[in-house]
Structures are given as structure tokens and as C-alpha cells.
Design an enzyme around this catalytic site. Structure first.
Site, mmCIF file in Angstrom:
data_model
loop_
_atom_site.group_PDB
_atom_site.id
_atom_site.type_symbol
_atom_site.label_atom_id
_atom_site.label_comp_id
_atom_site.label_asym_id
_atom_site.label_seq_id
_atom_site.Cartn_x
_atom_site.Cartn_y
_atom_site.Cartn_z
ATOM 1 N N GLU A 153 -41.799 25.551 1.397
ATOM 2 C CA GLU A 153 -42.709 26.227 0.661
ATOM 3 C C GLU A 153 -42.222 26.851 -0.513
ATOM 4 O O GLU A 153 -42.926 26.680 -1.582
ATOM 5 C CB GLU A 153 -42.731 27.780 1.639
ATOM 6 N N LYS A 179 -24.915 27.938 4.819
ATOM 7 C CA LYS A 179 -26.179 28.172 5.542
ATOM 8 C C LYS A 179 -27.276 27.103 5.006
ATOM 9 O O LYS A 179 -28.384 27.457 5.633
ATOM 10 C CB LYS A 179 -26.207 29.568 5.097
ATOM 11 N N ARG A 209 -40.250 27.357 16.819
ATOM 12 C CA ARG A 209 -39.378 28.586 16.766
ATOM 13 C C ARG A 209 -40.446 29.832 16.920
ATOM 14 O O ARG A 209 -39.797 30.902 17.059
ATOM 15 C CB ARG A 209 -38.924 28.892 15.400
ATOM 16 N N GLU A 243 -41.899 25.614 12.332
ATOM 17 C CA GLU A 243 -42.195 27.014 12.954
ATOM 18 C C GLU A 243 -42.750 27.035 14.282
ATOM 19 O O GLU A 243 -42.359 28.029 15.034
ATOM 20 C CB GLU A 243 -43.257 27.560 11.765
ATOM 21 N N ALA A 266 -32.820 25.031 3.977
ATOM 22 C CA ALA A 266 -33.422 25.022 5.357
ATOM 23 C C ALA A 266 -34.300 26.065 5.495
ATOM 24 O O ALA A 266 -34.581 26.236 6.913
ATOM 25 C CB ALA A 266 -32.144 25.001 6.302
#
Length: 265
Positions: A115, A26, A138, A135, A63
Site C-alpha cells: 500500500e 522487523k 490474517r 490480509e 512487510a
């Protein structure tokens, strides 16, 4: 490595705690279980180690947010306890915990992964690393402390650029823009991070604590208050027995010399 949880590994190598995200399939995306396991591993490092290293198993650091889980759980949970506060608490354990952390960065360092990296005190990127804050594309916003930590590393203009345009930075660009302090060849981020962590372990623990916990707070204070706080930290660290022993060693020429680089030719 011994495994602290299915998606996070933990190993104590001497005085250094190695904390690894272990969801390579992932790209080490962070779901709720991984976040909880990461927080537990970081707490353990604070109890057992003098410094820690954060890394990702496989070719990527992280990710970021597991978007599949975010979609499934969208609109659920107690609005008085937003999910982002769990991220803040976990990453604060790194940024403001008892031991310094070095992040070894490779491949994707995206969104929540960036982050997480920003919560570390030192970041080593290999040449495969790339940085992004997608972001905006998304339809979401940073939620792991990035608006504070990444903005302080990049500045508003550069962070806004990444979020508004979806720009992806190379490892070299990230190093120039302060997202990493070291840039190394592919595959060498983790060894360099470990070497730096071992070097950090040789410092006085109280000095390390003042650097990682006191120094970041000073930028939130006024000029006079920051200088007053500095005087308290200076007095506290210097008053300890370890400081006396180290200063005595320096005075008697028993202390290691600085590794001064040769003059540029």
C-alpha cells in the site's frame, strides 16, 4: 544518513529527499511510531525537495502492518478515529503531496508495504522483490488505501486473487501486473530510483504537480469534466514563465534531445 526519527531516516541529497524505513530486524514493518515519523519525513520532503525516494533499510522494503502491535492494541482507541485513517492521511501526503515520489522495492513488499509502494508515483523493483496481500489469512482487511490504489494498479480480479488465495508474486510478475514500472538486478533498485528522481527534478515543478495531482483525479471525473480539467491544467502550466523559457530553449535548439532508443534488431 541523518535520522529524523528512530525508525525513519531522512537525507536531502541535492534536490532529492531520501526517506528510509529503518526497522530492518522487523522487515521494516510499520507501527504507529513509524507511520508518524514517515508522515513527518514526507512533509519535510515537500518543503525542501523537488522529488523524493522511498526505500527500506536492509533487504526488505516493508512487510506492512506491525501485526504484533496490532494484536496488542486490538479493540483500543476511539472508534470515531479508526487507525486506518492515519494510514490514509500519511500515504496521501505521498500520493497527493507537492513533490513526486519514487519507491525503491526489494525483498518483502507485503500488505501495508505494498500500500505504501502504491502511494508512490513510480516504483522500481529489484529481482529480490515479492508482492503479497495476506490480509485474508490474517483475518483483517487492507487499511492503507490499498482497496483504491492497488486495485487501480492491478484491477479487481488480480487484487481479489492475491487477497483470497494468498498468492505471492515475484518481481517479474509484479512488473507485468503494473506493480512496478522498472525491474532491475538485485541491489540496484535504490540507485535507479535516485537516478529517476534526479531526472524528475529537472522537470518544471508545476508540470510535475499537474502530473501527480491532476492526472489521478481525472479518472474520477466524467469524460467531459476530465477534458475540461485537462484544459485548465494545460492553460495554467503553459502560462507560467518557466514554460515560456523552456519552450524558447526548445525553439532555439538549446533543450536536451529525447533519449530515443535504437530500433529493435
Amino acid at each position: 544518513m541523518s535520522e529524523a526519527a528512530p525508525t525513519v531516516t531522512y537525507e536531502l541529497a541535492g534536490d532529492v529527499a531520501l526517506v528510509g524505513l529503518d526497522r530492518a530486524a522487523k522487515r521494516n514493518a510499520i507501527d504507529d511510531a513509524t507511520l508518524a515519523a514517515l508522515a513527518e519525513a514526507v512533509r519535510r520532503a515537500g518543503d525542501e525537495a523537488k522529488a523524493g525516494v522511498l526505500f527500506g533499510h536492509g533487504p526488505n522494503f516493508s512487510a506492512g502492518l506491525d501485526l504484533s502491535e496490532a494484536l496488542r492494541t486490538r479493540g483500543t482507541g476511539d472508534p470515531r478515529r479508526p487507525r486506518s485513517r492515519k494510514w490514509h492521511a500519511a500515504f496521501d501526503l505521498i500520493a497527493r503531496g507537492p513533490v513526486p515520489f519514487v519507491a525503491a522495492l526489494a525483498g518483502a513488499v507485503i500488505g501495508g508495504g505494498l500500500e505504501l509502494a502504491a502511494a508512490a508515483h513510480i516504483r522500481v523493483a529489484d529481482e529480490t522483490a515479492y508482492f503479497a496481500l495476506p490480509e485474508g489469512q490474517r483475518g483483517i482487511f487492507v487499511g492503507g488505501g490499498g482497496s483504491v490504489r492497488i486495485e487501480r494498479l492491478l484491477g479487481y480480479a488480480r487484487m481479489a486473487d492475491l487477497m483470497l488465495t494468498g498468492r505471492v508474486l515475484t518481481a517479474a510478475e509484479g512488473e507485468r501486473m503494473n506493480l512496478a514500472q522498472y525491474l532491475v538486478p538485485a541491489g540496484e533498485a535504490l540507485p535507479r530510483a535516485r537516478a529517476l528522481a534526479e531526472r524528475i527534478c529537472a522537470n518544471a515543478p508545476l508540470s510535475n504537480y499537474a502530473i501527480t495531482n491532476g492526472l489521478p483525479r481525472m479518472r474520477d471525473l466524467s469524460h467531459d469534466d476530465a477534458l475540461f480539467f485537462e484544459s485548465l491544467l494545460a492553460q495554467t502550466t503553459a502560462a507560467g514563465r518557466e514554460a515560456a523559457e523552456r519552450l524558447q530553449a526548445f525553439d532555439e535548439k538549446r533543450a536536451a534531445r529525447l533519449n530515443v532508443p535504437p530500433p529493435a534488431s
